[in-house]
Design a protein around this motif. Structure first.
Motif, PDB file in Angstrom:
ATOM      1  N   ALA A  28      37.968  83.655  -9.278  1.00 56.60           N
ATOM      2  CA  ALA A  28      37.607  83.939  -7.598  1.00 56.60           C
ATOM      3  C   ALA A  28      37.598  82.930  -6.756  1.00 56.60           C
ATOM      4  N   LEU A  29      36.757  81.536  -7.518  1.00 51.63           N
ATOM      5  CA  LEU A  29      36.752  80.296  -6.892  1.00 51.63           C
ATOM      6  C   LEU A  29      38.106  79.784  -7.096  1.00 51.63           C
ATOM      7  N   VAL A  30      38.859  80.347  -7.863  1.00 55.86           N
ATOM      8  CA  VAL A  30      39.590  79.332  -8.358  1.00 55.86           C
ATOM      9  C   VAL A  30      41.627  79.646  -7.441  1.00 55.86           C
TER      10      VAL A  30
ATOM     11  N   GLU B  94      19.899  92.951  -6.288  1.00 54.90           N
ATOM     12  CA  GLU B  94      20.291  93.984  -4.535  1.00 54.90           C
ATOM     13  C   GLU B  94      21.679  92.942  -4.362  1.00 54.90           C
ATOM     14  N   GLU B  95      22.221  92.209  -5.034  1.00 54.55           N
ATOM     15  CA  GLU B  95      23.440  91.430  -4.569  1.00 54.55           C
ATOM     16  C   GLU B  95      24.277  92.073  -4.505  1.00 54.55           C
ATOM     17  N   SER B  96      25.509  93.056  -3.379  1.00 61.91           N
ATOM     18  CA  SER B  96      26.357  94.304  -3.214  1.00 61.91           C
ATOM     19  C   SER B  96      27.652  94.102  -4.532  1.00 61.91           C
TER      20      SER B  96
ATOM     21  N   TYR C  16      24.905  70.261  -8.841  1.00 61.70           N
ATOM     22  CA  TYR C  16      25.423  70.473  -7.320  1.00 61.70           C
ATOM     23  C   TYR C  16      26.096  72.052  -8.086  1.00 61.70           C
ATOM     24  N   ARG C  17      26.850  72.088  -8.252  1.00 59.41           N
ATOM     25  CA  ARG C  17      27.755  73.036  -8.562  1.00 59.41           C
ATOM     26  C   ARG C  17      27.424  73.200 -10.284  1.00 59.41           C
ATOM     27  N   ALA C  18      26.916  72.697 -11.013  1.00 54.85           N
ATOM     28  CA  ALA C  18      26.210  73.552 -11.975  1.00 54.85           C
ATOM     29  C   ALA C  18      25.071  74.639 -11.666  1.00 54.85           C
ATOM     30  N   VAL C  19      24.447  74.272 -11.149  1.00 55.56           N
ATOM     31  CA  VAL C  19      23.150  74.714 -10.569  1.00 55.56           C
ATOM     32  C   VAL C  19      23.837  76.647 -10.060  1.00 55.56           C
ATOM     33  N   THR C  20      24.805  76.858  -9.064  1.00 53.45           N
ATOM     34  CA  THR C  20      25.884  77.935  -8.524  1.00 53.45           C
ATOM     35  C   THR C  20      26.446  78.288  -9.960  1.00 53.45           C
ATOM     36  N   HIS C  21      26.622  77.613  -9.965  1.00 55.60           N
ATOM     37  CA  HIS C  21      28.061  78.434 -11.423  1.00 55.60           C
ATOM     38  C   HIS C  21      26.636  79.070 -12.489  1.00 55.60           C
ATOM     39  N   ASN C  22      25.435  77.988 -12.929  1.00 54.80           N
ATOM     40  CA  ASN C  22      24.664  79.082 -13.501  1.00 54.80           C
ATOM     41  C   ASN C  22      24.232  80.110 -12.759  1.00 54.80           C
ATOM     42  N   LYS C  23      24.148  80.167 -11.252  1.00 50.41           N
ATOM     43  CA  LYS C  23      23.049  81.146 -10.844  1.00 50.41           C
ATOM     44  C   LYS C  23      24.438  82.185 -10.863  1.00 50.41           C
ATOM     45  N   GLY C  24      25.382  82.409 -11.241  1.00 53.26           N
ATOM     46  CA  GLY C  24      26.649  82.991 -11.095  1.00 53.26           C
ATOM     47  C   GLY C  24      26.949  83.598 -12.430  1.00 53.26           C
ATOM     48  N   ILE C  25      26.078  83.204 -13.653  1.00 50.50           N
ATOM     49  CA  ILE C  25      25.763  83.424 -14.538  1.00 50.50           C
ATOM     50  C   ILE C  25      24.599  84.464 -14.274  1.00 50.50           C
ATOM     51  N   PHE C  26      23.613  83.736 -14.129  1.00 45.95           N
ATOM     52  CA  PHE C  26      22.286  84.930 -14.082  1.00 45.95           C
ATOM     53  C   PHE C  26      22.286  85.515 -12.635  1.00 45.95           C
ATOM     54  N   ASN C  27      23.262  86.405 -12.084  1.00 46.91           N
ATOM     55  CA  ASN C  27      23.644  87.552 -11.737  1.00 46.91           C
ATOM     56  C   ASN C  27      23.079  88.368 -12.526  1.00 46.91           C
ATOM     57  N   GLY C  28      24.744  88.766 -13.308  1.00 44.60           N
ATOM     58  CA  GLY C  28      24.848  89.257 -14.492  1.00 44.60           C
ATOM     59  C   GLY C  28      23.587  89.539 -15.311  1.00 44.60           C
TER      60      GLY C  28
ATOM     61  N   SER D  17      34.264  86.251 -13.289  1.00 48.76           N
ATOM     62  CA  SER D  17      34.979  87.065 -11.896  1.00 48.76           C
ATOM     63  C   SER D  17      34.653  85.848 -11.024  1.00 48.76           C
ATOM     64  N   ALA D  18      33.191  85.294 -10.992  1.00 50.28           N
ATOM     65  CA  ALA D  18      32.814  84.365  -9.995  1.00 50.28           C
ATOM     66  C   ALA D  18      34.240  83.014 -10.215  1.00 50.28           C
ATOM     67  N   ILE D  19      34.028  82.690 -11.112  1.00 52.44           N
ATOM     68  CA  ILE D  19      34.957  81.258 -11.413  1.00 52.44           C
ATOM     69  C   ILE D  19      36.588  81.773 -11.178  1.00 52.44           C
TER      70      ILE D  19
HETATM   71  C1  MEV Z   1      27.164  84.453  -5.886  1.00 51.73           C
HETATM   72  O1  MEV Z   1      26.287  85.028  -6.096  1.00 51.73           O
HETATM   73  C2  MEV Z   1      27.325  83.510  -6.824  1.00 51.73           C
HETATM   74  C3  MEV Z   1      28.713  82.533  -7.196  1.00 51.73           C
HETATM   75  O2  MEV Z   1      28.030  81.530  -6.111  1.00 51.73           O
HETATM   76  C4  MEV Z   1      28.760  81.838  -8.481  1.00 51.73           C
HETATM   77  C5  MEV Z   1      29.668  80.661  -8.293  1.00 51.73           C
HETATM   78  O3  MEV Z   1      30.015  79.841  -7.083  1.00 51.73           O
HETATM   79  O4  MEV Z   1      30.004  80.733  -9.624  1.00 51.73           O
HETATM   80  C6  MEV Z   1      29.895  82.910  -7.092  1.00 51.73           C
END
Ligand code: MEV
Length: 436
Positions: free
Chosen positions: A381-383, A83-85, A271-283, A377-379
């Motif tokens: 863009a983030l950096v 669902e995430e565009s 805290y960051r690891a969870v978001t980082h891994n969430k980005g992996i789980f997007n795919g 892609s996420a990392i």
């Molecule tokens: C957003 O769906 C996923 C990110 O937050 C992943 C990340 O921060 O590495 C951009």
């Protein structure tokens, strides 16, 4: 607030009766029923009804395509349900980049799955261990029929291990190792475990040496969704100079070092690891959903794996040499390409055909590559630019749709917001001005 009575026998009501009841209970308008009816499938509804209890309609998600995934020198087009565009766009962009830079190199490290039979017993586990050969022969015998097809496909029960549960002196488990060929294997594993549980406790209770130490009692038997021995690795690497298309205003070398810092942070900060891994789980989740696999099992297992050192960490790791960028993702993926929804859901069948009907091991590698693509892609863009620019442009479409914008208004908005920050209120004001 008025106390409402419990609904009894809901599952036995017809679809129409269920909807009526819910509309009355929740004071819903006729639109609720109209929407439920609108998304019924004209031909295949009975198939969807059978997938879950109390089905009254269908819930649509986009089925998207991400081309140019070069995985071990073979090109794939990935089906992604999400669902995430921004996810499919980000995956496709990274896939195209890596296709020109060697592609994703993947390998399955192992494919063992686990089941657990828990039992209580006051005796000494070492005395039970001493009789393991006899017990294992018995357990293999009682599951002979259940495992015969799986054995013919190269799988089956491959190991047994006794363990006492930490801090629970008299509570033990028999950890059973399985190979499940191309199936995820949940039903197979649970069937085998349930067939072994009574013979296991009977074995202890009927043995004259063991039963003197206490009566064994079966507690429960179930597969484990923690599969640290069912692991896949995905690697990308290229000369640092080749990272130029992603480096923005930075030099490729600066970009690579910034990327490494981001990964190191995700390795060390939960805290960051969870978001980082969430980005992996997007795919990953997008592929898991498209291929009809169990996303809760995959998530639970991989998140636990991320904590295997005692702290939750990034699932990726990075190495920079003087001129090379090497980035690796490693995670457990207990998934299948036969059984479950794979034989039932028409879109899962299409997804499998699109992937060339892969084996479970091949699918593990494809799924890991999708996770890698989204994380890369996420990392990146983030950096460099941050993610909001790209995200919000894609999010614009969702906002416009939610505000019932016409195609003409959408086209105007695309031009307007190419150079303006996207926010719900900004789009709302823009549409209001257009309509006036
Ligand atoms: C957003 O769906 C996923 C990110 O937050 C992943 C990340 O921060 O590495 C951009």
């Amino acid at each position: 607030m008025q106390k409402q009575s419990i609904i009894k026998g809901f599952s036995k009501l017809s679809r129409e009766e269920k909807i009526r009841l819910v509309i009355e209970r929740r004071n819903l308008g006729e639109q609720f029923e109209a929407d439920l009816n609108r998304y019924l499938h004209p031909q295949q509804q009975s198939l969807f009804n059978d997938i879950s209890e109390n089905t009254v309609s269908n819930y649509y998600l986009p089925f998207s395509l991400a081309p140019n995934f070069l995985i071990n020198d073979k090109l794939y087009i990935l089906p992604m349900v999400i669902e995430e565009s921004s996810v499919v766009a980000a995956a496709s962009k990274a896939a195209a980049f890596w296709a020109n830079n060697g592609g994703f190199k993947t390998r399955v490290i192992n494919t063992l799955k686990n089941g657990q039979i828990f039992f209580k017993w006051d005796g000494n586990l070492k005395d039970l261990e001493a009789k393991k050969v006899k017990l294992v022969t018995l357990l293999l015998e009682v599951t002979k029929e259940a495992t015969s097809n799986m054995r013919a496909r190269g799988g089956g029960i491959v190991g047994f291990e006794f363990k006492t549960i930490d801090d629970m002196e008299h509570t033990h488990q028999l950890l059973v190792k399985f190979k499940t060929a191309n199936s995820m294997g949940a039903n197979f594993i649970n069937t085998c475990l349930e067939q072994m549980s009574t013979p296991l406790v009977d074995f202890i209770n009927n043995d004259n040496e063991l039963n003197q130490q206490g009566k064994a009692e079966h507690v429960m038997s179930i597969l484990s969704n923690y599969t640290p021995e069912c692991v896949v690795e995905c690697k990308v690497s290229c000369p640092i100079e080749a990272l130029l298309p992603y480096s923005g205003t930075f030099s490729p070398k600066e970009f690579a070092h910034r990327f490494k810092t981001a990964v190191d942070i995700a390795t060390n900060d939960p805290y960051r690891a969870v978001t980082h891994n969430k980005g992996i789980f997007n795919g990953i989740d997008a592929l898991i959903l498209a291929t009809g696999n169990d996303f809760r099992a995959v998530e639970a297992g991989a998140q636990a794996y991320a904590s295997r050192s005692g702290q939750y960490r990034s699932l990726t790791s990075i190495e920079l040499t003087d001129n090379e960028f090497i980035y690796t993702l490693k995670l457990p993926l207990a998934i299948g390409t036969v059984g479950g929804l794979t034989n039932i859901h028409p879109m899962v069948k299409s997804a499998m055909e699109l992937l060339g009907k892969p084996s479970a091991e091949e699918l593990m590698q494809i799924v890991a590559s999708a996770g890698m693509a989204n994380n890369y892609s996420a990392i990146s863009a983030l950096v460099t630019t941050g993610i909001q620019k790209g995200h919000m442009q894609l999010h614009l479409t969702n906002i416009l749709t939610s505000l019932d914008a016409t195609e003409k208004e959408k086209a105007k908005a695309m031009i307007q917001f190419a150079n303006q920050a996207v926010s719900y209120s900004a789009v709302q004001s823009f549409l209001k001005a257009c309509r006036n």
